[in-house]
Design a protein around this motif. Structure first.
Motif, PDB file in Angstrom:
ATOM      1  N   GLN A  96       0.869  -1.226   0.121  1.00 11.38           N
ATOM      2  CA  GLN A  96      -0.088   0.045   0.062  1.00 11.38           C
ATOM      3  C   GLN A  96       0.678   1.393  -0.045  1.00 11.38           C
ATOM      4  O   GLN A  96       0.446   2.507  -0.460  1.00 11.38           O
ATOM      5  N   TYR A  97       2.213   1.245   0.534  1.00 12.64           N
ATOM      6  CA  TYR A  97       2.791   2.216   0.581  1.00 12.64           C
ATOM      7  C   TYR A  97       4.010   2.113  -0.775  1.00 12.64           C
ATOM      8  O   TYR A  97       4.399   1.077  -1.046  1.00 12.64           O
ATOM      9  N   PRO A  98       4.458   3.298  -1.295  1.00 12.26           N
ATOM     10  CA  PRO A  98       5.264   3.180  -2.434  1.00 12.26           C
ATOM     11  C   PRO A  98       6.696   3.082  -2.190  1.00 12.26           C
ATOM     12  O   PRO A  98       7.376   3.768  -1.592  1.00 12.26           O
ATOM     13  N   PRO A  99       7.338   1.897  -2.314  1.00 18.79           N
ATOM     14  CA  PRO A  99       8.637   1.563  -1.843  1.00 18.79           C
ATOM     15  C   PRO A  99       9.662   2.681  -2.644  1.00 18.79           C
ATOM     16  O   PRO A  99      10.853   2.832  -2.141  1.00 18.79           O
ATOM     17  N   GLU A 100       9.233   2.840  -3.890  1.00 15.83           N
ATOM     18  CA  GLU A 100      10.190   3.733  -4.612  1.00 15.83           C
ATOM     19  C   GLU A 100      10.572   5.118  -4.129  1.00 15.83           C
ATOM     20  O   GLU A 100      11.424   6.000  -4.297  1.00 15.83           O
ATOM     21  N   LEU A 101       9.781   5.647  -3.014  1.00 16.67           N
ATOM     22  CA  LEU A 101       9.927   7.112  -2.383  1.00 16.67           C
ATOM     23  C   LEU A 101      10.750   6.966  -1.231  1.00 16.67           C
ATOM     24  O   LEU A 101      11.080   7.761  -0.463  1.00 16.67           O
ATOM     25  N   LEU A 102      11.635   5.713  -0.699  1.00 16.18           N
ATOM     26  CA  LEU A 102      12.342   5.478   0.344  1.00 16.18           C
ATOM     27  C   LEU A 102      13.507   6.291   0.113  1.00 16.18           C
ATOM     28  O   LEU A 102      14.054   6.749   0.933  1.00 16.18           O
ATOM     29  N   TYR A 103      14.070   6.149  -1.193  1.00 12.96           N
ATOM     30  CA  TYR A 103      15.300   7.195  -1.655  1.00 12.96           C
ATOM     31  C   TYR A 103      15.113   8.507  -1.328  1.00 12.96           C
ATOM     32  O   TYR A 103      15.862   9.304  -0.708  1.00 12.96           O
ATOM     33  N   ASP A 104      13.929   9.046  -1.878  1.00 14.64           N
ATOM     34  CA  ASP A 104      13.585  10.369  -1.690  1.00 14.64           C
ATOM     35  C   ASP A 104      13.568  10.646  -0.205  1.00 14.64           C
ATOM     36  O   ASP A 104      13.960  11.748   0.197  1.00 14.64           O
ATOM     37  N   MET A 105      13.166   9.941   0.722  1.00 13.27           N
ATOM     38  CA  MET A 105      12.823  10.055   2.032  1.00 13.27           C
ATOM     39  C   MET A 105      13.972  10.069   2.809  1.00 13.27           C
ATOM     40  O   MET A 105      14.574  11.032   3.609  1.00 13.27           O
ATOM     41  N   LEU A 106      15.056   9.244   2.142  1.00 16.39           N
ATOM     42  CA  LEU A 106      16.422   9.300   2.783  1.00 16.39           C
ATOM     43  C   LEU A 106      17.150  10.391   2.368  1.00 16.39           C
ATOM     44  O   LEU A 106      17.815  11.214   3.272  1.00 16.39           O
ATOM     45  N   VAL A 107      17.072  11.136   1.291  1.00 18.01           N
ATOM     46  CA  VAL A 107      17.732  12.288   0.845  1.00 18.01           C
ATOM     47  C   VAL A 107      17.366  13.332   1.929  1.00 18.01           C
ATOM     48  O   VAL A 107      17.933  14.123   2.166  1.00 18.01           O
ATOM     49  N   LYS A 108      16.038  13.611   1.889  1.00 18.75           N
ATOM     50  CA  LYS A 108      15.331  14.559   2.618  1.00 18.75           C
ATOM     51  C   LYS A 108      15.797  14.777   3.923  1.00 18.75           C
ATOM     52  O   LYS A 108      15.758  15.684   4.795  1.00 18.75           O
ATOM     53  N   LYS A 111      18.347  16.990   6.410  1.00 18.18           N
ATOM     54  CA  LYS A 111      18.207  18.177   6.960  1.00 18.18           C
ATOM     55  C   LYS A 111      17.260  17.977   8.236  1.00 18.18           C
ATOM     56  O   LYS A 111      16.897  18.790   8.931  1.00 18.18           O
ATOM     57  N   VAL A 112      16.606  16.516   8.642  1.00 21.04           N
ATOM     58  CA  VAL A 112      15.813  16.531   9.616  1.00 21.04           C
ATOM     59  C   VAL A 112      16.017  15.106  10.197  1.00 21.04           C
ATOM     60  O   VAL A 112      17.261  14.358   9.707  1.00 21.04           O
ATOM     61  N   ASP A 113      15.633  14.682  11.221  1.00 18.57           N
ATOM     62  CA  ASP A 113      15.660  13.625  11.784  1.00 18.57           C
ATOM     63  C   ASP A 113      14.924  12.188  11.502  1.00 18.57           C
ATOM     64  O   ASP A 113      15.239  10.979  11.639  1.00 18.57           O
ATOM     65  N   ILE A 114      13.606  12.680  11.187  1.00 20.76           N
ATOM     66  CA  ILE A 114      12.532  11.550  10.934  1.00 20.76           C
ATOM     67  C   ILE A 114      11.739  11.914   9.614  1.00 20.76           C
ATOM     68  O   ILE A 114      11.445  13.323   9.636  1.00 20.76           O
ATOM     69  N   MET A 115      11.541  11.296   8.728  1.00 22.72           N
ATOM     70  CA  MET A 115      10.835  11.526   7.665  1.00 22.72           C
ATOM     71  C   MET A 115       9.690  10.471   7.616  1.00 22.72           C
ATOM     72  O   MET A 115       9.726   9.319   7.870  1.00 22.72           O
ATOM     73  N   VAL A 116       8.463  11.227   7.662  1.00 19.44           N
ATOM     74  CA  VAL A 116       7.139  10.390   7.545  1.00 19.44           C
ATOM     75  C   VAL A 116       6.485  10.426   6.097  1.00 19.44           C
ATOM     76  O   VAL A 116       6.379  11.505   5.659  1.00 19.44           O
ATOM     77  N   ALA A 117       6.177   9.169   5.592  1.00 18.83           N
ATOM     78  CA  ALA A 117       5.180   9.126   4.522  1.00 18.83           C
ATOM     79  C   ALA A 117       3.602   9.480   4.921  1.00 18.83           C
ATOM     80  O   ALA A 117       3.046   8.808   5.530  1.00 18.83           O
ATOM     81  N   ASN A 118       3.386  10.812   4.423  1.00 17.01           N
ATOM     82  CA  ASN A 118       2.065  11.322   4.642  1.00 17.01           C
ATOM     83  C   ASN A 118       0.945  10.963   3.540  1.00 17.01           C
ATOM     84  O   ASN A 118       0.998  11.284   2.261  1.00 17.01           O
ATOM     85  N   ARG A 119      -0.009  10.380   3.982  1.00 15.78           N
ATOM     86  CA  ARG A 119      -1.004   9.818   3.151  1.00 15.78           C
ATOM     87  C   ARG A 119      -2.042  10.729   2.580  1.00 15.78           C
ATOM     88  O   ARG A 119      -2.955  10.632   2.929  1.00 15.78           O
ATOM     89  N   ILE A 192       6.592  13.586   3.661  1.00 17.33           N
ATOM     90  CA  ILE A 192       6.485  13.800   2.327  1.00 17.33           C
ATOM     91  C   ILE A 192       5.407  13.250   1.666  1.00 17.33           C
ATOM     92  O   ILE A 192       4.751  12.133   2.441  1.00 17.33           O
ATOM     93  N   PRO A 193       4.583  13.777   0.854  1.00 15.49           N
ATOM     94  CA  PRO A 193       3.263  13.410   0.415  1.00 15.49           C
ATOM     95  C   PRO A 193       3.245  12.041  -0.267  1.00 15.49           C
ATOM     96  O   PRO A 193       4.214  11.977  -1.107  1.00 15.49           O
ATOM     97  N   ILE A 194       2.501  11.198  -0.141  1.00 14.54           N
ATOM     98  CA  ILE A 194       2.396   9.802  -0.904  1.00 14.54           C
ATOM     99  C   ILE A 194       1.058   9.367  -1.333  1.00 14.54           C
ATOM    100  O   ILE A 194       0.020   9.920  -0.640  1.00 14.54           O
ATOM    101  N   GLN A 195       0.848   8.577  -2.174  1.00 13.02           N
ATOM    102  CA  GLN A 195      -0.455   8.122  -2.622  1.00 13.02           C
ATOM    103  C   GLN A 195      -0.425   6.585  -1.580  1.00 13.02           C
ATOM    104  O   GLN A 195       0.401   5.791  -1.986  1.00 13.02           O
ATOM    105  N   PHE A 196      -1.501   6.313  -0.974  1.00 10.50           N
ATOM    106  CA  PHE A 196      -1.522   5.035  -0.262  1.00 10.50           C
ATOM    107  C   PHE A 196      -2.756   4.348  -0.932  1.00 10.50           C
ATOM    108  O   PHE A 196      -3.842   4.791  -1.149  1.00 10.50           O
ATOM    109  N   ASP A 197      -2.300   3.175  -1.457  1.00 11.74           N
ATOM    110  CA  ASP A 197      -3.164   2.453  -2.264  1.00 11.74           C
ATOM    111  C   ASP A 197      -3.974   1.392  -1.561  1.00 11.74           C
ATOM    112  O   ASP A 197      -3.501   0.971  -0.405  1.00 11.74           O
ATOM    113  N   ALA A 198      -4.915   0.876  -2.102  1.00 13.46           N
ATOM    114  CA  ALA A 198      -5.695  -0.288  -1.636  1.00 13.46           C
ATOM    115  C   ALA A 198      -5.025  -1.404  -1.666  1.00 13.46           C
ATOM    116  O   ALA A 198      -4.054  -1.548  -2.772  1.00 13.46           O
TER     117      ALA A 198
END
Length: 228
Positions: A96-108, A111-119, A192-198
């Motif tokens: 349901q979560y897009p694993p392709e965004l793990l890299y983007d979250m790691l890069v972001k 500048k912070v300590d925790i990145m959350v995938a916001n559905r 980081i905004p994400i699309q949460f799929d069924a």
């Protein structure tokens, strides 16, 4: 080179786990990330473990059989304890979560300590979407002061935080407790905004009882803070 330990808690995910691992591998190798996947299985009753063992050797996998009590929170804690890299990710196994965004979250996270995938977009049943919004608004923002997706099952964060916060989550209560206590310790959190799929395959492990447990845990956490 960046490094990332990816923790995946599993329970009866035989139809999803292979695709998830392949997609993680593709994303990590494309972006030249040295990574490891740590799967903690919560006593699956299907072929989840058999499929994971078949993939072992083809990908940097570690498979851990659950030692503690049942529940996603304990699976995550056991997985985190086995992570060898300073940056840690967690992601649900249900695709349901897009694993392709793990890299983007790691890069972001530089500048912070925790990145959350916001559905932001949720392609799920209306009542689950409504419950999610209620939890985020009432329990997340109002009760806990967390303007984040407190139920998100996808995060990337610095492993050192786990040594600084005292966690004692309910079986499903890791996410909000981790964010709440990390914020109180002064750690910087972003989303980081994400699309949460069924869910495409298998049965959801979330039910009415888990929702009550989440509510109870949030209220308990809030009143403990007030009492102190």
């Amino acid at each position: 080179m960046k490094h990332l330990s990816i923790i995946i808690p599993t329970y009866n995910e035989q139809d999803n786990i292979k695709e998830l691992i392949k997609r993680i591998h593709s994303n990590m190798t494309k972006n030249k990330i040295k990574y490891e996947i740590i799967i903690v299985d919560d006593f699956s009753e299907d072929r989840t473990l058999d499929i994971i063992r078949q993939l072992n050797g083809r990908y940097p996998l570690k498979v851990a059989l659950k030692k503690g009590a049942k529940g996603k929170a304990q699976s995550l804690l056991e997985g985190f304890s086995k992570a060898r890299y300073s940056s840690v990710a967690m992601i649900d196994a249900d695709l349901q979560y897009p694993p392709e965004l793990l890299y983007d979250m790691l890069v972001k996270m530089e500048k912070v300590d925790i990145m959350v995938a916001n559905r932001v977009v949720q392609n799920i049943k209306w009542y689950r979407k409504l419950l999610s919004r209620i939890y985020a608004k009432v329990f997340g923002k109002i009760l806990l002061g967390l303007p984040y997706d407190i139920q998100s099952g996808m995060k990337v964060f610095k492993k050192k935080i786990l040594k600084k916060v005292d966690l004692n989550p309910t079986p499903w209560g890791f996410d909000y407790e981790f964010l709440y206590k990390a914020k109180n310790q002064g750690y910087q959190i972003s989303q980081i905004p994400i699309q949460f799929d069924a869910r495409k395959n298998g049965k959801s492990n979330v039910n009415l009882w888990t929702n009550f447990e989440l509510l109870f845990g949030i209220l308990k956490l809030k009143f403990e803070k007030i009492r102190k």
